[in-house]
Design an enzyme around this catalytic site. Structure first.
Site, mmCIF file in Angstrom:
data_model
loop_
_atom_site.group_PDB
_atom_site.id
_atom_site.type_symbol
_atom_site.label_atom_id
_atom_site.label_comp_id
_atom_site.label_asym_id
_atom_site.label_seq_id
_atom_site.Cartn_x
_atom_site.Cartn_y
_atom_site.Cartn_z
ATOM 1 N N HIS A 1 -101.197 -80.037 -144.256
ATOM 2 C CA HIS A 1 -102.375 -80.776 -143.683
ATOM 3 C C HIS A 1 -102.599 -80.288 -142.145
ATOM 4 C CE1 HIS A 1 -104.312 -85.000 -143.240
ATOM 5 N NE2 HIS A 1 -105.146 -84.069 -143.015
ATOM 6 N N HIS B 1 -98.287 -88.845 -152.861
ATOM 7 C CA HIS B 1 -97.945 -89.556 -151.636
ATOM 8 C C HIS B 1 -97.156 -90.560 -152.106
ATOM 9 C CE1 HIS B 1 -99.474 -90.654 -147.722
ATOM 10 N NE2 HIS B 1 -98.590 -91.856 -147.857
ATOM 11 N N THR C 1 -111.040 -95.673 -148.434
ATOM 12 C CA THR C 1 -111.482 -96.950 -149.054
ATOM 13 C C THR C 1 -110.386 -98.018 -148.624
ATOM 14 O OG1 THR C 1 -109.984 -96.448 -150.693
ATOM 15 C CG2 THR C 1 -111.875 -95.599 -151.128
ATOM 16 N N THR C 2 -110.721 -99.110 -148.969
ATOM 17 C CA THR C 2 -109.822 -100.174 -148.653
ATOM 18 C C THR C 2 -108.398 -99.949 -148.849
ATOM 19 O OG1 THR C 2 -110.423 -101.168 -150.741
ATOM 20 C CG2 THR C 2 -111.423 -102.030 -148.492
ATOM 21 N N ARG D 1 -101.229 -82.853 -135.118
ATOM 22 C CA ARG D 1 -99.891 -83.554 -134.906
ATOM 23 C C ARG D 1 -98.713 -82.882 -135.338
ATOM 24 N NH1 ARG D 1 -100.761 -89.281 -138.055
ATOM 25 N NH2 ARG D 1 -102.362 -89.252 -136.515
ATOM 26 N N GLU E 1 -104.662 -79.310 -146.812
ATOM 27 C CA GLU E 1 -105.364 -80.672 -146.873
ATOM 28 C C GLU E 1 -106.164 -80.482 -145.485
ATOM 29 O OE1 GLU E 1 -101.993 -83.040 -149.163
ATOM 30 O OE2 GLU E 1 -102.178 -83.264 -146.925
ATOM 31 N N HIS F 1 -94.037 -82.257 -142.599
ATOM 32 C CA HIS F 1 -92.950 -83.174 -141.788
ATOM 33 C C HIS F 1 -91.936 -82.142 -141.229
ATOM 34 C CE1 HIS F 1 -95.534 -86.514 -141.795
ATOM 35 N NE2 HIS F 1 -95.492 -86.483 -143.427
ATOM 36 N N ARG G 1 -104.243 -81.407 -139.321
ATOM 37 C CA ARG G 1 -104.871 -82.534 -138.856
ATOM 38 C C ARG G 1 -105.952 -82.191 -137.670
ATOM 39 N NH1 ARG G 1 -102.791 -87.540 -140.984
ATOM 40 N NH2 ARG G 1 -104.371 -88.556 -139.288
ATOM 41 N N GLU H 1 -107.120 -85.574 -156.698
ATOM 42 C CA GLU H 1 -105.725 -85.903 -156.406
ATOM 43 C C GLU H 1 -105.656 -87.442 -156.371
ATOM 44 O OE1 GLU H 1 -103.294 -83.524 -154.119
ATOM 45 O OE2 GLU H 1 -101.856 -85.171 -153.542
ATOM 46 N N ARG I 1 -89.948 -81.962 -130.345
ATOM 47 C CA ARG I 1 -89.275 -81.174 -128.917
ATOM 48 C C ARG I 1 -90.103 -80.068 -128.446
ATOM 49 N NH1 ARG I 1 -83.855 -81.014 -127.874
ATOM 50 N NH2 ARG I 1 -83.136 -83.313 -127.766
ATOM 51 N N ASN J 1 -95.154 -80.309 -149.618
ATOM 52 C CA ASN J 1 -95.838 -80.568 -148.536
ATOM 53 C C ASN J 1 -94.899 -80.241 -147.271
ATOM 54 O OD1 ASN J 1 -96.953 -81.894 -145.984
ATOM 55 N ND2 ASN J 1 -98.493 -82.743 -147.381
HETATM 56 N N1 PXP Z 1 -100.900 -85.651 -151.180
HETATM 57 C C1 PXP Z 1 -101.956 -85.750 -150.219
HETATM 58 C C2 PXP Z 1 -103.311 -85.665 -150.460
HETATM 59 C C3 PXP Z 1 -101.399 -85.882 -148.734
HETATM 60 O O1 PXP Z 1 -102.230 -86.249 -147.882
HETATM 61 C C4 PXP Z 1 -99.987 -86.377 -148.833
HETATM 62 C C5 PXP Z 1 -99.309 -86.142 -147.461
HETATM 63 O O2 PXP Z 1 -99.626 -87.336 -146.859
HETATM 64 C C6 PXP Z 1 -99.093 -85.963 -149.869
HETATM 65 C C7 PXP Z 1 -99.641 -85.554 -151.088
HETATM 66 C C8 PXP Z 1 -97.733 -85.961 -149.838
HETATM 67 O O3 PXP Z 1 -97.193 -87.353 -149.311
HETATM 68 P P1 PXP Z 1 -95.804 -87.456 -149.082
HETATM 69 O O4 PXP Z 1 -95.293 -86.689 -147.775
HETATM 70 O O5 PXP Z 1 -95.640 -89.069 -148.965
HETATM 71 O O6 PXP Z 1 -94.922 -87.128 -150.456
#
Ligand code: PXP
Length: 249
Positions: free
Chosen positions: A52, A199, A109-110, A58, A79, A19, A54, A160, A27, A16
């Site tokens: 992702h 995640h 979900t919670t 962002r 995503e 970031h 969004r 997932e 910047r 992923n």
């Molecule tokens: N899987 C999904 C569905 C996500 O939304 C994310 C990012 O939030 C990740 C995996 C990867 O998570 P991380 O960046 O914490 O490794």
């Protein structure tokens, strides 16, 4: 394609790159480029790239998705929130896969996964439209039988499992959450649903998740992008692959 695709039952790594875009956008500069990161990750053995888009843009932008679609030679997993706007974008770019994730409180979900059970009526047409376009749909859900049951009824070919809680816990509570993940993986696979997880995964916590036999793909981002500052992204991806492969045995 990397050799990992060829092995039935192998564990794929989706990297992923969100970031990388977070750092760029801090910047408003043109660097670091998430597409360049995706190409480095692919060269280092990533089986797919996850991004992702969004609703608030962002990190990843529409242009990033267009460039990833054009330049990647490995599968792109988009995503996306369950909205008409995101559906239109997915249908325009036709990524290999789309993972539906919650972005708003009422969709959660919670614990933090998509409330597939509570959002059934909203998700049904979206899952159908993506499937009709031959995009592999996954739902990002908690390791919970009720959510898996909803995913099955929705006809999602993939779930997932959210490992965020597992990543935050330790000791016995973490072991209990690991058991929930393993049980959920077994339940989904028994019903013909492919299982992914992700995640909060790091070198330190990935092994028990990689060892769950039904899990076919891990999506990992934040840790790898951080680690890339110290060892480079290619090396971070290679080390994660090694950790996954040794756990798989
Ligand atoms: N899987 C999904 C569905 C996500 O939304 C994310 C990012 O939030 C990740 C995996 C990867 O998570 P991380 O960046 O914490 O490794």
């Amino acid at each position: 394609m990397t050799p990992h695709h060829a092995d039935a039952g192998a564990l794929r790594l989706g990297v992923n790159i969100d970031h990388v875009a977070t750092v760029r956008n801090a910047r408003g500069a043109g660097y670091p480029d998430p597409v360049r990161a995706a190409l480095v990750a692919a060269a280092a053995g990533a089986d797919g790239i996850t991004a992702h888009l969004r609703e608030d843009r962002r990190h990843i932008t529409d242009d990033d998705i267009a460039r990833l679609s054009a330049e990647l030679s490995i599968p792109l997993n988009l995503e996306m929130a369950a909205t008409d706007e995101m559906l239109a974008i997915a249908l325009r770019h036709r990524p290999h896969a789309a993972c539906i994730v919650p972005e708003k409180r009422e969709e959660l979900t919670t614990e933090g996964g998509l409330d597939a059970a509570g959002q059934y009526d909203r998700l049904a047409p979206l899952v159908a439209a993506l499937r009709d376009a031959a995009i592999r749909v996954s739902l990002f859900i908690e390791p919970d039988a009720r959510q898996i049951d909803a995913a099955i009824r929705l006809g999602a070919p993939v779930v997932e499992l959210h490992t965020g809680r597992y990543a935050e816990l330790d000791g016995e509570a973490q072991t209990a959450e690991l058991r929930r993940l393993a049980d959920a993986a077994a339940l989904a696979a028994k019903n013909g649903v492919e299982v992914h997880a992700g995640h909060g995964l790091t070198y330190a916590n990935v092994a028990p998740i990689a060892a769950i036999p039904q899990v076919r793909e891990l999506n990992i981002g934040h840790f790898l992008v951080g680690e890339a500052l110290f060892v480079g992204l290619g090396e971070a991806v290679r080390q994660m692959r090694d950790a996954m492969d040794s756990a798989r045995g």
